[in-house]
Motif scaffolding. Structure first.
Motif, short mmCIF file in Angstrom:
data_model
loop_
_atom_site.label_atom_id
_atom_site.label_comp_id
_atom_site.label_asym_id
_atom_site.label_seq_id
_atom_site.Cartn_x
_atom_site.Cartn_y
_atom_site.Cartn_z
N GLY A 318 0.83 -1.07 0.32
CA GLY A 318 0.12 -0.25 0.15
C GLY A 318 0.63 1.19 -0.18
O GLY A 318 1.01 2.27 -0.99
N THR A 319 1.54 1.48 1.36
CA THR A 319 2.34 2.30 1.01
C THR A 319 3.44 2.69 -0.35
O THR A 319 3.46 4.02 -0.82
CB THR A 319 3.74 2.28 2.02
N GLU A 320 4.15 1.28 -0.58
CA GLU A 320 4.61 2.23 -2.68
C GLU A 320 3.58 2.52 -3.97
O GLU A 320 4.05 3.12 -4.35
CB GLU A 320 4.99 0.30 -3.12
N VAL A 321 2.56 1.79 -3.13
CA VAL A 321 1.22 2.56 -4.45
C VAL A 321 1.30 4.13 -4.21
O VAL A 321 0.93 4.21 -5.01
CB VAL A 321 -0.26 1.71 -4.21
N SER A 322 0.88 4.25 -2.78
CA SER A 322 0.28 5.71 -2.51
C SER A 322 1.88 6.50 -2.78
O SER A 322 2.02 7.37 -3.73
CB SER A 322 0.75 5.82 -0.91
N TYR A 323 3.15 5.85 -2.85
CA TYR A 323 4.00 6.82 -3.30
C TYR A 323 4.04 7.33 -4.43
O TYR A 323 4.96 8.25 -5.08
CB TYR A 323 5.83 5.82 -2.59
N ILE A 324 3.34 6.27 -5.15
CA ILE A 324 3.57 6.75 -6.82
C ILE A 324 2.73 7.57 -7.26
O ILE A 324 3.27 8.54 -7.55
CB ILE A 324 3.45 5.08 -7.35
N VAL A 493 10.89 -2.52 -7.67
CA VAL A 493 9.31 -3.11 -8.07
C VAL A 493 9.34 -3.59 -9.74
O VAL A 493 9.90 -2.63 -9.79
CB VAL A 493 8.52 -2.97 -6.89
N SER A 494 8.31 -4.65 -9.99
CA SER A 494 7.37 -4.05 -10.37
C SER A 494 6.16 -5.57 -10.64
O SER A 494 6.03 -6.36 -9.80
CB SER A 494 8.64 -5.38 -11.96
N GLY A 495 5.33 -4.68 -10.91
CA GLY A 495 4.00 -5.41 -11.61
C GLY A 495 2.90 -4.58 -12.07
O GLY A 495 3.24 -3.99 -12.16
N THR A 496 1.85 -5.28 -12.32
CA THR A 496 0.72 -4.56 -12.45
C THR A 496 0.30 -3.57 -10.99
O THR A 496 -0.26 -2.30 -11.62
CB THR A 496 -0.52 -5.03 -13.10
N SER A 497 0.68 -3.58 -10.56
CA SER A 497 0.35 -2.83 -9.04
C SER A 497 0.61 -1.80 -9.52
O SER A 497 0.43 -0.37 -8.80
CB SER A 497 0.46 -3.60 -8.01
N PHE A 498 2.31 -1.08 -9.51
CA PHE A 498 2.74 -0.10 -9.86
C PHE A 498 2.56 0.47 -11.59
O PHE A 498 3.12 1.45 -10.98
CB PHE A 498 4.21 -0.81 -9.54
N ALA A 499 1.95 -0.05 -12.22
CA ALA A 499 1.16 0.14 -13.97
C ALA A 499 0.15 0.71 -12.84
O ALA A 499 0.49 2.45 -13.12
CB ALA A 499 1.46 -0.96 -14.72
N ALA A 500 -1.07 0.57 -12.69
CA ALA A 500 -2.12 1.44 -12.22
C ALA A 500 -2.16 2.96 -11.86
O ALA A 500 -2.58 3.69 -11.72
CB ALA A 500 -2.88 0.45 -11.53
#
Length: 755
Positions: A318-324, A493-500
Motif C-alpha cells: 500500500g505504501t509503495e502504491v501511494s508513493y507513486i 519493484v515490478s508488477g501491474t500494481s505499480f502500472a495502475a
C-alpha cells in the motif's frame, strides 16, 4: 503542437420511429413439427419436476439457443406471462460451447427464466396448437417463404388461430434448441461467494428450507451471499439448480516482485514540500507506513479490526502504491508525466497474506459513499484466481455498480501471474474484470508486455485489460521501478500494481486540473494508447495500447491533427448532430479520422454474459443526402440501425462493431496512398449515437464522452480553419491549454478568508 478543442453545442434527440415487423424466419430456413414436439415434451418433463418440487414457488427453466442470439430473436411468446415479455422473467444468461453438425465448437446463448407453472402449461398449449397447424397445412415443415406469405395475409383470413401467436411460436421454435433445468456442476468445498437465482421467495427464507441460516451482513444485493464450506455443500446437494455463480471467497494478493536497495534515506524536508491544494486520489490497498518522508501528503485510515496483528510486510504494498501517486516521478525520472504531485486518502483494507473479498466488497461501497469529493480511486489489489468465463466476479460487479451510481472511476491493476504458476495465458483475476473500471496491464521499459501479466478477454467478448503502462520487469535494478515503502531507503519493484497508479495520476489530472468528465478522461487515455496503428490485440494482454508517458502527449496533438471532444447525454433512442464542419480542400476532405466513445452503463451481474444493460452504437462520418434524407456515411461502414434491411448476425455485430461494449474505438488505417474523401454538398460531418436497452430499465439520461481525431493527409495544420468554421456553425469552441487550466484550478481551490 495543437491544443485539444472542446466543442459545446446542441445534440438533437429522436425516439425510435421504426416499428417491428411481423416475425419471420431467416431466408431459406424452416421449422419442423418434430422439433416443436421435442420442445413440448421437454417442457412437460420440466413441468412435472417443478410440480413436485415446491421449494421456490415456481420454476426455473433454461432456454438453450442454437447460437448467440440478438435481443430481437429471443423468446416472444413461449414463457410469456400475462402478456408480459419473456425478458421480464430472465434471471441469468451464460454462454456454452457445443459442437455443431460438422463437429466445430460454436458459442451458444443460454437464458434461465423464473416462471410460474401456469406459464409452462400455456407454452405447451401454444406449441401444440402450432404443431397442429404445421402438420395440417404445411406437411409437417414450414419454410421462411411460407411465413412471409402468412405475414402479408390479412389477419381475418386465419380464423382457426391467431396469426401473430402462430408466427411468434414458429420463430421462437426456430431459435430455441432445447429447454432444460440447468444445475451447478462444480462441487463447492471452500468458503465461497455464491449468487443464487432470484425467485419469488426472500433469500433468507429460501435458504432456511435447506438448513442454511445466515444474517443480513452475509448478503449483498439480495442474492449474493457468503457461505462456509458446510453451508455451500448443503446448497449444492439440495438445490444445485439455484446456484447461478460461485467463486472462492478467500483471495490472495498477487505478490509483486521486490528487490531491496541499501540506499540511505535523504532528509525529508529536502525531498518534498508541504501539500497545499493538490487533487486527492483515493487508494484502497494494504496498510500505509506513516514513517515515510511523504507521510504528510497521505491521509491514512486502517479499516481492519484493531485486534488483527500487523507486520511490517502488511504496510509495504500500500505504501509503495501511494508513493507513486504522490511522488513517483522523483524516483523514476524517466516516467516523469508532467502531472505534478497528488494528495492521497489511503484506506487500509487488507494484510499482505490475503483478505476476504466479501468483507472488502462491503468496505468499498462505504468508503466511496463517505468520500464523495474523490473522483479517482486506485485499486491495486487482485485475486490469484482466474475470472470465470460466464459471469462477472462479485468484486467487479460491485465496482461497476458503484461507478454507475457515484460518478467515480476506478483504476484497477490487471493482476500478476502468481509465483510458481506454470499455466500459459493465465486469465486476469478479480476485480480486473470490472467493465466500467479502467483496467491496466504492465509493459516493461522497452514497451513489451511484461512476463508476469495475465490476459483477457472478459465474458469471452469484452476487451480487458483496457490499456497498458510501464510496470517494470526483468531481474536487474535497471529494469525495476523505484518506490519508497519505509524509512530505510528505496526498493525496486515490478508488477501491474505499480502500472495502475501512474494511470490514476493521469486520470486525476484530466478530471481535476483539466476539468473533464470521467467519460472524456477515460476516452482520451484509450484514444492516446490506441493511436493510429492500433490493431486488435489477439493476445488480450496489452489492451488498446500503451499510454504515452507525458500528459502533454494526451491533451495535445501534433500540428497536422485536429482533436476535439464532445460530451452529451442520451435521452432518446437517437442522439445526433449533423453539424461538424470538417475543412474542404479541392472539393474533398484530406483527413484520416478516428473516434473513441466511452460511457458508464448500469450492469446486472444476474444477467450473466448479457452483463451491460445499455448499448450505445456510434456512427461518425460525412453527411450525405439520399432520398431527401440526411444520413451519415460512417468511417467504419457501420450499417447497424440503418433504415434499409440488412442481415447482420449478433456474433458479427459484436465482433465488427463491439455491440454491447461500453467502449467503442473506430479508426481508419493510414496508408501510403493518400486519397482524400469526396466532400458532399453540405461539406459537413455528423455524429450519431443510437441507444438500446437490453431490459427496458433506463433510468434517466446516460452521459457519454467522444474524442475525435482528424489527421491531415499532407501534414498541413488546418486547426484554425476548423475553429472558425465551428464558430460559424454555432459551436462554442474552447481550447484546452495546460497552463490556463492550472491557473483556473489554483484560483478555484484558493481559500477565502473573511475578516
Amino acid at each position: 503542437m495543437n491544443n485539444i478543442l472542446q466543442l459545446k453545442g446542441r445534440f438533437e434527440q429522436r425516439p425510435n420511429g421504426s416499428k417491428p415487423g411481423s416475425p419471420r424466419l431467416p431466408k431459406g430456413r424452416s421449422v419442423s413439427s418434430l422439433h416443436l414436439i421435442e420442445l413440448s415434451e421437454q417442457l412437460k418433463r420440466i413441468l412435472q419436476y417443478w410440480g413436485t418440487n415446491t421449494d421456490i414457488n415456481g420454476a426455473l427453466v433454461s432456454v438453450h439457443y442454437t447460437h448467440i442470439v440478438a435481443k430481437s430473436n429471443r423468446l416472444k411468446i413461449l414463457l410469456s406471462e400475462n402478456s408480459k415479455s419473456p425478458t421480464k422473467s430472465i434471471r441469468g444468461v451464460k454462454f456454452i460451447w457445443e459442437p455443431d453438425e460438422d463437429g466445430k465448437e460454436i458459442q451458444k446463448h443460454v437464458f434461465t427464466h423464473y416462471v410460474s407453472l401456469k406459464t409452462i402449461e400455456k407454452a405447451i398449449v401454444v406449441l401444440n396448437e402450432t404443431i397442429s397447424v404445421i402438420e395440417k397445412y404445411f406437411n409437417g415443415d414450414i419454410t421462411s417463404e411460407e411465413t412471409e406469405k402468412i405475414a402479408e395475409t390479412p389477419a381475418d383470413r386465419f380464423r382457426e388461430f391467431s396469426k401473430s401467436k402462430f408466427l411468434n411460436a414458429v420463430v421462437d421454435g426456430f431459435y430455441v434448441e432445447r429447454f432444460d433445468i440447468d444445475r451447478a456442476t462444480e462441487e463447492i468445498t471452500e468458503e465461497s461467494i455464491i449468487t443464487i437465482y432470484q425467485t419469488g421467495i426472500e433469500t433468507k427464507k429460501l435458504l432456511s428450507k435447506f438448513g442454511i441460516h445466515i444474517v443480513d451482513e452475509r448478503i449483498i444485493d439480495g442474492t449474493t451471499l457468503r457461505l462456509n464450506p458446510d453451508e455451500a455443500k448443503l446448497l449444492y446437494n439440495n438445490a444445485s439448480y439455484l446456484i447461478a455463480m460461485s467463486v472462492t471467497d478467500f483471495s490472495r494478493l498477487t505478490r509483486d516482485e521486490v528487490l531491496d536497495d541499501k540506499e540511505e534515506p535523504s532528509n525529508e524536508e529536502s525531498l518534498i514540500p508541504h501539500p497545499t491544494n493538490e487533487p486527492v486520489i483515493g487508494v484502497i490497498d494494504t496498510q500505509f507506513n506513516e514513517k515515510v518522508y511523504f507521510h504528510e501528503w497521505v491521509e491514512y485510515k486502517n479499516l481492519l479490526d484493531p485486534n488483527i496483528p500487523l507486520t511490517s510486510e502488511d504496510y509495504e504494498h500500500g505504501t509503495e502504491v501511494s508513493y507513486i501517486i504522490v511522488d513517483g516521478p522523483q524516483g523514476n525520472p524517466s516516467l516523469d508525466d508532467g502531472c505534478g504531485r497528488f494528495r492521497v486518502r489511503h484506506f487500509g483494507v487488507a494484510t499482505h497474506k490475503g483478505f476476504s473479498s466479501f468483507t472488502v466488497l462491503k468496505m468499498i461501497r462505504n468508503i466511496v459513499a463517505s468520500n464523495r469529493d474523490i473522483k479517482v480511486w486506485n485499486l491495486s489489489l487482485g485475486s490469484r484466481l482466474e475470472i470465470k468465463p460466464n459471469f462477472i466476479s462479485p468484486e467487479a460487479a460491485e465496482l461497476d455498480r458503484i461507478q454507475s451510481e457515484y460518478d467515480v472511476i476506478f483504476v484497477v491493476a490487471g493482476t500478476n501471474i502468481p509465483y510458481g504458476e506454470t499455466k500459459k495465458d493465465m486469465r486476469i483475476g478479480p476485480p480486473a474484470d470490472s467493465l466500467n473500471s479502467l483496467v491496466v496491464n504492465a509493459v516493461d521499459f522497452r514497451g513489451k508486455s511484461a512476463s508476469y501479466t495475465r490476459v483477457g478477454p472478459v465474458l469471452s467478448f469484452f476487451h480487458k485489460p483496457d490499456i497498458s503502462y510501464y510496470g517494470g520487469g526483468g531481474s536487474s535494478y535497471m529494469d525495476k521501478m523505484v518506490v519508497c515503502r519505509d524509512d530505510m531507503g528505496a526498493a525496486y519493484v515490478s508488477g501491474t500494481s505499480f502500472a495502475a497508479p501512474w494511470i490514476s495520476r493521469k486520470l486525476a489530472y484530466l478530471i481535476h486540473i483539466m476539468g473533464l468528465s470521467r467519460e472524456v478522461a477515460k476516452a482520451l487515455l484509450i484514444d492516446a494508447a490506441a493511436g493510429w496503428n492500433r490493431k486488435d490485440d489477439i493476445s488480450h494482454s496489452i489492451g488498446y495500447g500503451v499510454v504515452p508517458k507525458h500528459i502533454s502527449d494526451i491533451i495535445k496533438s501534433s500540428d497536422d491533427e485536429i482533436r476535439f471532444i464532445l460530451t452529451g447525454a442520451s435521452e432518446e433512442y437517437e442522439t445526433y448532430t449533423y453539424n461538424l464542419p470538417v475543412p474542404v480542400v479541392d472539393n474533398a476532405h484530406p483527413f484520416y479520422a478516428r473516434a473513441t466513445l466511452v460511457y458508464f452503463p448500469q450492469c446486472d451481474r444476474n444477467q450473466g454474459v448479457d452483463y451491460t444493460s445499455t448499448e450505445m452504437d456510434i456512427h461518425f462520418g460525412r453527411v450525405v443526402v439520399e432520398n431527401r434524407k440526411a444520413k451519415i456515411k460512417p468511417i467504419d461502414n457501420n450499417q447497424q440501425s440503418e433504415d434499409k434491411l440488412i442481415t447482420l448476425y449478433e456474433e458479427d455485430a459484436r465482433r465488427m462493431y463491439r455491440k454491447w461494449d461500453n467502449i467503442k474505438h473506430i479508426s481508419e488505417e493510414i496508408k501510403e496512398r493518400r486519397i482524400p474523401r469526396k466532400a458532399y454538398e453540405s461539406g459537413l460531418w455528423g455524429l450519431k449515437i443510437n441507444t438500446k436497452e437490453r431490459l427496458r430499465r433506463k433510468k434517466g439520461p446516460l452521459q457519454f464522452g467522444v474524442v475525435v481525431t482528424l489527421k491531415e493527409m499532407n501534414g498541413v495544420n488546418r486547426i484554425d480553419d476548423f475553429i472558425k468554421m465551428c464558430m460559424t456553425r454555432g459551436w462554442l469552441v474552447n481550447q484546452l491549454d495546460m497552463e490556463n487550466q492550472l491557473d483556473v484550478y489554483a484560483k478555484a481551490e484558493e481559500e477565502i478568508v473573511f475578516e
